[in-house]
Design a protein around this motif. Structure first.
Motif, PDB file in Angstrom:
ATOM      1  N   VAL A  80       0.832  -1.199   0.000  1.00 11.60           N
ATOM      2  CA  VAL A  80       0.000   0.000   0.000  1.00 11.60           C
ATOM      3  C   VAL A  80       0.873   1.258   0.000  1.00 11.60           C
ATOM      4  N   SER A  81       1.999   1.197   0.701  1.00 12.62           N
ATOM      5  CA  SER A  81       2.899   2.355   0.745  1.00 12.62           C
ATOM      6  C   SER A  81       3.453   2.689  -0.643  1.00 12.62           C
ATOM      7  N   LEU A  82       3.519   1.672  -1.516  1.00 12.69           N
ATOM      8  CA  LEU A  82       4.000   1.931  -2.876  1.00 12.69           C
ATOM      9  C   LEU A  82       3.048   2.863  -3.622  1.00 12.69           C
ATOM     10  N   LEU A  83       1.757   2.785  -3.306  1.00  8.81           N
ATOM     11  CA  LEU A  83       0.801   3.707  -3.917  1.00  8.81           C
ATOM     12  C   LEU A  83       1.093   5.146  -3.506  1.00  8.81           C
TER      13      LEU A  83
ATOM     14  N   ALA B 160      -3.374   7.353  -7.710  1.00  5.09           N
ATOM     15  CA  ALA B 160      -2.607   6.723  -6.630  1.00  5.09           C
ATOM     16  C   ALA B 160      -2.954   7.337  -5.275  1.00  5.09           C
ATOM     17  N   TYR B 161      -3.121   8.654  -5.232  1.00  4.72           N
ATOM     18  CA  TYR B 161      -3.426   9.333  -3.960  1.00  4.72           C
ATOM     19  C   TYR B 161      -4.800   8.926  -3.431  1.00  4.72           C
ATOM     20  N   VAL B 162      -5.797   8.966  -4.314  1.00  4.88           N
ATOM     21  CA  VAL B 162      -7.157   8.590  -3.901  1.00  4.88           C
ATOM     22  C   VAL B 162      -7.204   7.109  -3.524  1.00  4.88           C
ATOM     23  N   GLY B 163      -6.561   6.257  -4.324  1.00  4.48           N
ATOM     24  CA  GLY B 163      -6.544   4.829  -4.027  1.00  4.48           C
ATOM     25  C   GLY B 163      -5.860   4.522  -2.706  1.00  4.48           C
TER      26      GLY B 163
END
Length: 235
Positions: free
Chosen positions: A139-142, A202-205
């Protein structure tokens, strides 16, 4: 007769102009994206790879977290019943048959029954950390992509502007070809647009996944408290 001929000529010219504009518009998007030379194409390729990774990671994590959140509403009721009746093995079997983070935490606690309550609590906390790590995997990769996408787009913008001004300087004349300048600017702006799209997705996800993960963590905490309350009940 000459008036009709002129009207036909005008109509034909108009149709040709419309067809020319339509054809130009059909080709414009791909030309803008991949007309920035080798460096511009490499930047756009990198951004599209980020876009693919963003969508893949979000969907993969979303399905995994949704699967982890599914649990039988009667699970804790059955666990309490087995423990109150002293059927510890039945409670263990029920946990083993239930594929959820809560079931694994309760199973860890049941396996420590007979030891001090503090030891049971510590064992459950350690197992909980492992479950949270599984939920937050990649998740941090997003979050990284939400910043890397726009930054890469801005890099493409700078490269496109440098190429445009380089073409202007290389022309060696006072008359600037607007088509050459516009091509570099189009390429520069397109990398920014696609990069921002990657960043937004990516931010919203990322924030959505964090939100639903927090809900699962809260559910785990509530059920663990219920389990510890059962162990604290006077015999």
């Amino acid at each position: 007769m000459s008036i009709f001929l002129q009207m036909d000529t005008v109509a034909t010219a108009t149709n040709q102009a419309v067809e020319s504009i339509a054809t130009k518009k059909e080709l414009t998007l791909m030309e803008i994206i991949f007309s920035g030379g080798l460096v511009g194409q490499l930047v756009m390729t990198a951004i599209f790879i980020m876009l693919f990774l963003t969508i893949y990671l979000y969907l993969e994590r979303l399905m995994a977290i949704k699967a982890a959140s599914k649990m039988d509403q009667n699970f804790m009721t059955q666990i309490k019943m087995h423990l109150q009746q002293g059927k510890i093995d039945n409670a263990k079997m029920l946990c083993a048959a239930t594929n959820s983070p809560v079931a694994r935490l309760i199973e860890k606690g049941i396996s420590r029954i007979g030891k001090p309550l503090e030891d049971i609590n510590i064992a459950i906390e350690n197992a909980g950390k492992l479950e949270v790590y599984k939920l937050e995997k990649n998740v941090s990769l997003l979050a990284t992509l939400s910043g890397a996408g726009p930054m890469t787009g801005f890099l493409g913008t700078v490269i496109g502007m440098v190429m445009a001004f380089h073409e202007m300087a290389a022309s060696g004349s006072n008359k600037i070809e607007m088509s050459v300048l516009a091509e570099g600017i189009y390429t520069a702006m397109m990398t920014t647009v696609v990069g921002l799209i990657v960043g937004i997705i990516a931010y919203v996800g990322y924030n959505h996944l964090v939100s639903i993960t927090d809900k699962i963590v809260h559910m785990m905490e509530v059920n663990v408290v219920d389990f510890l309350d059962v162990l604290n009940e006077p015999v």
